[in-house]
Design a protein around this motif. Structure first.
Motif, short mmCIF file in Angstrom:
data_model
loop_
_atom_site.label_atom_id
_atom_site.label_comp_id
_atom_site.label_asym_id
_atom_site.label_seq_id
_atom_site.Cartn_x
_atom_site.Cartn_y
_atom_site.Cartn_z
N HIS B 281 0.74 -0.75 0.27
CA HIS B 281 0.07 -0.13 -0.26
C HIS B 281 0.48 1.08 0.09
O HIS B 281 0.79 2.29 -0.72
N ARG B 377 -3.09 0.19 -7.23
CA ARG B 377 -3.57 -0.81 -6.10
C ARG B 377 -3.09 -2.20 -6.96
O ARG B 377 -3.21 -2.38 -8.10
N CYS B 488 -9.65 -6.87 -1.00
CA CYS B 488 -8.92 -5.47 -0.44
C CYS B 488 -9.07 -3.70 -0.24
O CYS B 488 -10.11 -4.39 -1.72
N LYS B 490 -9.45 -1.24 0.42
CA LYS B 490 -9.04 0.05 -0.47
C LYS B 490 -9.90 1.16 -0.42
O LYS B 490 -10.32 0.99 -1.54
#
Lengths: 453, 516
Positions: B281, B377, B488, B490
């Motif tokens: 990240h 990402r 994920c 995010k």
């Protein structure tokens, strides 16, 4: 499309009921039309390619069908699937299955829209913003940015507004929706230097007065994040210390260790701390003065007001734990049937398009957080935790990192430390030293003792 | 697998695709409309069309509990004016799209923000146009199997896991299958069409004994149905599920490990967590600023963060759960060597972030769905140690006793402190600002210097500083295994992710790493 949604759904159901392959004894269609506007500032820069103003429009639906042969189907649809269902119906039928515990479609005998709307859930001002009058969101972002600039180098602020219309049609002859609600949601969230955050969300548009207490809290405590602390002075060795959990941290503990162990499915399927037998026999697991409940507060625009579950069950106030004794799991229709108990209010993100539903811990006395802080000689305020989602909710054990803990000495913030905190949440909750405090509202934060290192 | 990479001017492939596609006339309207919007109004458009179908099968303690299916279609439109102001509109009404209405609304939105001092970015105008029509051939495609085949396999997996101890275990086994098709169109003639199917098989296992409980899990995935029908891969899942079911029962009475500093040996799933959460990240260019990989207003390219033997690479792998060969702006994505021989080399960036980061664009952007903005990402991230202790055995053939033996034989048990083996990734979280990470595992074993059976302990948090952990890697066991999967989250978008490392990584005790 907004004005055509009801017509689209009614036409869909009329065509569905007339379709040669739709051999169903009953069904439920829960449908949402949603429009939203979001925009934000990332690290001091307003908008940009990752935070541009965004408008979203969607029509979605969940269809539960009980076929004549007693099989059931659970289908999630969107606009195209609704319009061209005849291409999909074969797939629904193919995926139908026998489920001994499949519930009947729920029909409330006395409940209707008027009963539900004792509190307001829809704010026309939010609708205007979603229609493009986004000026207030820009102003709110600027307001937060200006006030917080003195304590933070990198300020991120996001704001959103959303309007929804929820329809619930109950078969087998449904031509019109049994329930038809307009509801709205608006919120603002800020983050300082990627390490301190807070947010406000309601079903009405927020005001500067709403967000100022969050800003004042940040102005009071965030400077301590950059105050250097002698680690040895803060905590020479692991020790049991008093900690105050801020509202967001308290909520994450409650969601992880209480809510996760109260949902009907894990209880009934033996995947929770408590068994179904524990509830049937009202086993005592908590302190006498602790009750855990869901209760709408009936104030207008509160997020926690839920008229109906997504299955159309009236969301009455319910005690899951009363005076320390287990009462009922949180039961949707299937697990109510499997548990041979009545369905309850059911808190899930799809209930009314929000993930902010809260359980309330009811206790004899709540103390003001400021009084506790003033009296605290040696302790910590935990502003966030890392790794809560990785913990085992069934055991109650926790071992998590608190990267931003403000040390309190003689009632005053005395610098930032990074802590590991550990213990067993059930044991801590039951300890007589654990207190429930008022930070923003009644009982939204917790004072407790746990191992700090 | 075959794909073409051509400039947009040679876009015969796009035209042919549109002519034969369902809803081709609507796609053509968008394709032509995107080009004319730029010609007429100098508004540059990135349009994304998604068609997704899913089915989830859940079996609890031998009973089929649920089958849920869903279909989702929609289109998202990200528009930029010449000065770099942008706006985004999405609708799930595709193919019922009023292109002219959406274009007008986008212009209005961009216009409304002009009164403010906003961040502008014109880099999209310099992105190379491409045509990418990706067709894949999988060994176990969805069309080859019926729903009954899938249900039977999930039921069998559940039953076998339950049978470890029917009295003490409760097991939920789920199979989630998604067929996800994307078309990406840009005003410069770019046209990309690709599918990212995926299947995940998981078991959630709860053990109860003497009033104590323990929860563990197993999961594996693939692009096609290999995770169900490929003998080796499905065998790996069953080995994992049965192993954790056995250990869950023992965990109920296991003691807690004393908090402190240890040499730790982590399995490849935990190492994926370390690579993804703690390092990956920070390597995403939109999160650079203020992160551990950002110093003096620039990305720390060229700085050493790990020993020579450590490499960290991200990129799509064919038939992997997180396979995505094309970025969300429509250009091909390759392998990105983030750390090469211990030195920071590249960043996971997209066209909007590469210039500010001072690195080349890697087309690393992804989206959860048509209604989400594209952000940098990861897909599949691997942390590889180039000189591991070799073994030709499969990962699931190596028990804690055998790992203990291999560590002992290769001098990898610490003389100064205890060595712990951590197995099973239960998630993690990281602060990119200071690199603080926390991970949780399923079970801990204290390694034994006399080669006796290692003692089992309850899981405890594995916390530390990313750069301390990377620089403390001293060895590894086995080849790279990259099928540890997750979702994920995010920026609120849930996208499939995966990755791994050598079977086991050995991380020396350090001030920056604690257990418990």
């Amino acid at each position: 499309m907004k004005d055509k949604v009801l017509t689209i759904l009614c036409d869909f159901l009329a065509a569905l009921r007339a379709h040669k392959d739709f051999a169903a004894e009953d069904f439920r269609l829960t449908s949402d039309y949603n429009e939203s506007l979001t925009l934000g500032q990332k690290e001091n820069e307003l908008l940009g390619p990752y935070n541009m103003p965004s408008i979203s429009k969607s029509l979605t639906a969940t269809l539960y069908i009980r076929w004549n042969d007693k099989k059931v189907s659970n289908v999630n649809l969107n606009y195209e699937g609704i319009l061209n269902f005849d291409k999909e119906i074969g797939g629904w039928r193919e995926k139908a299955f026998h489920d001994e515990w499949a519930p009947a479609v729920w029909h409330e005998s006395v409940f209707d829209n008027a009963d539900a709307l004792k509190y307001k859930m829809y704010d026309p001002e939010i609708a205007e913003i979603v229609d493009g009058k986004a000026g207030f969101l820009f102003d709110a972002i600027k307001h937060a940015d200006t006030k917080l600039r003195s304590v933070s180098k990198l300020i991120t602020v996001n704001a959103f507004a959303a309007v929804n219309r929820r329809f619930i049609f109950l078969g087998p002859d449904a031509g019109e929706p049994v329930y038809d609600f307009d509801f709205s949601l608006a919120g603002i969230a800020f983050e300082l230097d990627n390490q301190y955050s807070d947010s406000f969300i309601k079903r009405r548009i927020f005001t500067f007065k709403d967000i100022d207490p969050m800003i004042e809290k940040a102005l009071r405590f965030y400077p301590a994040f950059s105050a250097k602390t002698d680690k040895k002075d803060a905590l020479p060795k692991p020790a049991v210390k008093s900690v105050i959990l801020t509202p967001s941290v308290s909520e994450s503990f409650i969601n992880k260790y209480l809510m996760s162990n109260l949902y009907g499915r894990p209880v009934v399927e033996k995947q929770a701390r408590f068994s179904l037998g524990d509830f049937s026999s009202h086993e005592k697991f908590f302190r006498d003065d602790i009750s855990i409940k869901y209760e709408p507060d009936f104030d207008d625009f509160e997020v926690n007001n839920i008229p109906l579950t997504y299955e159309g069950v009236y969301s009455e106030p319910v005690y899951f734990v009363k005076h320390g004794k287990l009462q009922t799991p949180m039961l949707d229709l299937k697990y109510a049937k499997k548990a041979e108990m009545q369905p309850t209010a059911y808190l899930s993100p799809d209930t009314f398009q929000c993930s902010e539903y809260k359980l309330k811990i009811e206790t004899g006395e709540y103390e003001c957080v400021n009084n506790i802080l003033d009296d605290m000689r040696d302790g910590f305020i935990i502003f966030d935790v890392l790794g809560m989602h990785t913990q085992d909710h069934t055991s109650g054990d926790f071992s998590i990192s608190a990267p931003h803990a403000v040390m309190v000495r003689d009632g005053k913030p005395a610098g930032l430390v990074k802590l590991s905190i550990s213990g067993n949440f059930f044991e801590i909750l039951n300890h007589h030293n654990t207190k429930f405090l008022n930070w923003y509202c009644e009982g939204d934060s917790v004072l407790m003792k746990c191992t700090c290192s | 697998m075959a794909h073409s990479k051509k400039t947009a001017t040679a876009s015969g492939g796009a035209v042919k695709f549109i002519e034969t596609a369902p809803d081709g006339s609507v796609i053509k309207t968008i394709y032509d409309g995107a080009a004319s919007l730029y010609k007429k109004d100098k508004i540059y458009l990135v349009a994304r069309i998604q068609k997704k179908k899913t089915v989830n099968v859940t079996v609890i303690n031998g009973e089929l509990s649920d089958i849920t299916s869903s279909s989702r279609r929609g289109a998202g439109f990200h528009a930029f004016d010449e000065k770099g102001a942008s706006a985004f509109i999405s609708t799930n009404t595709f193919p019922d799209i009023n292109f002219d209405g959406i274009a007008a609304s986008l212009k209005n939105l961009i216009g409304a923000s002009a009164a403010y001092d906003i961040k502008r970015n014109t880099d999209i105008f310099s992105l190379e146009p491409q045509v990418n029509i990706v067709n894949n051939e999988y060994p176990h495609p969805y069309e080859k199997y019926s729903l009954n085949d899938i249900i039977a396999k999930v039921k069998a997996a559940n039953k076998k896991t339950c049978e470890i101890d029917r009295q003490k275990l409760s097991v939920t086994t789920s199979c989630s299958i998604a067929v996800d098709d994307f078309i990406i169109i840009r005003s410069d003639g770019t046209f990309s069409a690709f599918a990212i199917p995926r299947a995940a098989l998981s078991s959630s296992i709860t053990a109860k004994e003497n009033g104590q409980t323990a929860s563990v899990g197993a999961r594996l995935g693939s692009s096609d149905l290999s995770v169900l029908f490929d003998q080796a891969l499905h065998g790996d899942f069953m080995s994992q599920s049965e192993f954790y079911a056995r250990e869950a029962v023992k965990l109920c009475s296991a003691p807690s490990i004393e908090a402190g500093k240890y040499r730790v040996v982590i399995d490849y799933a935990l190492a994926k967590g370390l690579a993804h959460e703690a390092f990956g990240h920070a390597a995403e260019a939109d999160l650079h600023k203020g992160s551990i990989l950002w110093r003096n207003d620039k990305f720390i390219k060229g700085e050493r963060v790990a020993p020579d033997e450590v490499n960290i690479t991200d990129g799509p792998l064919f038939n992997d759960y997180a396979w995505q060969p094309v970025g969300a702006n429509g250009n091909l994505r390759g392998q990105t060597a983030i750390v090469k021989n211990g030195v920071v080399e590249k960043s996971l960036c997209d066209i909007f972030s590469s210039r500010e980061a001072g690195v080349a664009n890697e087309n690393s952007e992804r989206i959860e769905g048509f209604d989400c903005p594209a952000i940098p990402r990861m897909t599949n991230i691997r942390l590889e140690y180039s000189k591991p202790v070799k073994t030709d055995r499969r990962f699931y053939e190596l028990s804690p006793v055998e790992v203990n033996k291999m560590l002992l034989e290769n001098g990898l048990l610490s003389e100064e402190c205890e060595t712990l083996l951590l197995l099973g990734y239960k998630g993690g979280q990281v602060s990119p600002v200071n690199g603080d990470f926390v991970f949780n595992c399923s079970v801990i074993y204290k390694m034994n210097r006399q080669a006796a059976a290692p003692a089992m302990y309850k899981p405890a948090i594995f916390a530390g500083k990313t750069l301390s952990a990377l620089s403390s890697i001293i060895s590894a066991i086995g080849p790279v295994k990259s099928d540890a999967l997750g979702t994920c989250g995010k920026s609120g978008q849930g996208v499939p992710s995966s990755g791994g490392s050598n079977y086991f990584l050995v991380i020396d005790s350090s001030d920056g790493i604690t257990i418990g």
